[in-house]
Scaffold this active site. Structure first.
Site, PDB file in Angstrom:
ATOM      1  N   HIS A  39       0.753  -1.394   0.018  1.00 17.48           N
ATOM      2  CA  HIS A  39       0.007  -0.021   0.073  1.00 17.48           C
ATOM      3  C   HIS A  39       0.839   1.325   0.087  1.00 17.48           C
ATOM      4  CE1 HIS A  39      -2.954  -3.144   0.879  1.00 17.48           C
ATOM      5  NE2 HIS A  39      -3.853  -2.204   0.604  1.00 17.48           N
ATOM      6  N   HIS A  50      -1.961  -6.188  -5.726  1.00 15.48           N
ATOM      7  CA  HIS A  50      -2.252  -7.302  -4.952  1.00 15.48           C
ATOM      8  C   HIS A  50      -3.814  -7.615  -5.155  1.00 15.48           C
ATOM      9  CE1 HIS A  50      -3.150  -3.647  -2.803  1.00 15.48           C
ATOM     10  NE2 HIS A  50      -3.912  -4.353  -2.266  1.00 15.48           N
ATOM     11  N   LYS A  73      -7.989   4.400  10.463  1.00 19.08           N
ATOM     12  CA  LYS A  73      -7.493   3.698   9.247  1.00 19.08           C
ATOM     13  C   LYS A  73      -6.297   4.581   8.556  1.00 19.08           C
ATOM     14  CE  LYS A  73      -9.543   0.268   7.572  1.00 19.08           C
ATOM     15  NZ  LYS A  73      -9.381  -1.044   7.756  1.00 19.08           N
ATOM     16  N   CYS A  85     -14.451  -3.991   2.432  1.00 21.74           N
ATOM     17  CA  CYS A  85     -13.353  -4.114   1.561  1.00 21.74           C
ATOM     18  C   CYS A  85     -12.070  -4.581   2.188  1.00 21.74           C
ATOM     19  CB  CYS A  85     -13.327  -2.828   0.407  1.00 21.74           C
ATOM     20  SG  CYS A  85     -14.538  -1.665   0.920  1.00 21.74           S
ATOM     21  N   SER A  86     -11.275  -5.632   1.577  1.00 23.49           N
ATOM     22  CA  SER A  86     -10.286  -5.821   2.156  1.00 23.49           C
ATOM     23  C   SER A  86      -9.455  -7.074   1.180  1.00 23.49           C
ATOM     24  CB  SER A  86     -10.347  -6.644   3.734  1.00 23.49           C
ATOM     25  OG  SER A  86      -9.291  -6.662   4.168  1.00 23.49           O
ATOM     26  N   GLU A 145      -3.894   2.389  -3.193  1.00 17.45           N
ATOM     27  CA  GLU A 145      -4.263   1.034  -3.474  1.00 17.45           C
ATOM     28  C   GLU A 145      -4.066   0.529  -4.987  1.00 17.45           C
ATOM     29  OE1 GLU A 145      -5.231  -1.523  -1.791  1.00 17.45           O
ATOM     30  OE2 GLU A 145      -6.648  -0.764  -0.218  1.00 17.45           O
ATOM     31  N   GLU A 147      -5.062  -2.768  -7.002  1.00 14.65           N
ATOM     32  CA  GLU A 147      -5.674  -3.988  -6.526  1.00 14.65           C
ATOM     33  C   GLU A 147      -6.370  -4.576  -7.850  1.00 14.65           C
ATOM     34  OE1 GLU A 147      -7.048  -3.465  -2.100  1.00 14.65           O
ATOM     35  OE2 GLU A 147      -8.610  -2.990  -3.718  1.00 14.65           O
TER      36      GLU A 147
END
Length: 225
Positions: A39, A50, A73, A85-86, A145, A147
């Site tokens: 991140h 990722h 966060k 979301c993860s 991010e 992703e």
């Protein structure tokens, strides 16, 4: 650039040690690295990518459950987003790719961790896999991010026991209420949620009881590039 996690919330800093699944642009697993490494924008700018998931949970009235990310966060604090979301982690149960089982397992785990939803209320087989999106989004100058995000819908009337270190607020919304939030410049929203809303969400929502017609399990949609 050296980033000292001691300046952040202790629990959120600890979670940055979790090992994410590193992939190539076709979602092939190529290794693993820490959530922190995955991140950092300096690594994202070099192409580090990722695997992730996004859950959209609806109640029996077809209202969507939203969460507001906690101020603790490290990435995208205080922003409204979809239900959960993860990331699947580099563990045996979450590496399983057949029938997206690893991502489903991660989704069930994080719904319990963030929102206190008991696993039996969100069985693995009830997650409807729709498609994958590939996006990149900076959070600030340091974090961001990058992703390939597995999109899951699930319909269930759930009980919530919110983890305040993860989530500061929740609400169920209709399509009209969500559109009003999106039009309100004072309501911060995560970039992946906005991309999914703009590209797919409302047409999927219209077909929530016939999602088989909406699924695209092979395409990786490149959004926001």
């Amino acid at each position: 650039m050296v980033v000292d996690l001691a300046q952040y919330d202790e629990e959120q800093a600890r979670l940055m040690e979790e090992m994410c699944i590193v992939i190539d642009e076709n979602d092939n697993r190529v290794g693993a690295d820490s959530k922190k490494t995955c991140h950092l924008m300096e690594n994202i700018n070099q192409g580090l990518l990722h695997r992730a998931f996004s859950v959209f949970l609806f109640d029996s009235e077809n209202r969507l459950l939203l969460q507001q990310r906690a101020p603790e966060k490290i990435t995208f604090p205080n922003m409204w987003t979809n239900t959960c979301c993860s990331h699947p982690l580099n563990t045996p149960s979450e590496l399983v790719e057949e029938n997206q089982l690893g991502a489903r397992t991660a989704a069930q785990r994080k719904l319990e961790h963030e929102l206190g939803i008991p696993p039996e209320q969100v069985p693995l087989d009830n997650f409807e896999y729709l498609t994958r999106i590939h996006y990149v989004a900076p959070s600030d100058g340091t974090w961001g991010e990058h992703e390939i995000d597995y999109i899951f819908f699930i319909k269930s009337n759930v009980t919530l026991n919110v983890n305040p270190n993860e989530v500061s607020n929740t609400k169920y919304v209709t399509q009209q209420e969500l559109r009003a939030m999106m039009d309100d410049s004072d309501v911060p929203m995560t970039p992946w949620f906005k991309l999914i809303c703009d590209s797919f969400l409302f047409k999927w929502w219209e077909k929530i009881d016939s999602l088989e017609t909406q699924k695209d399990e092979t395409t990786i949609h490149r959004l926001g590039f």
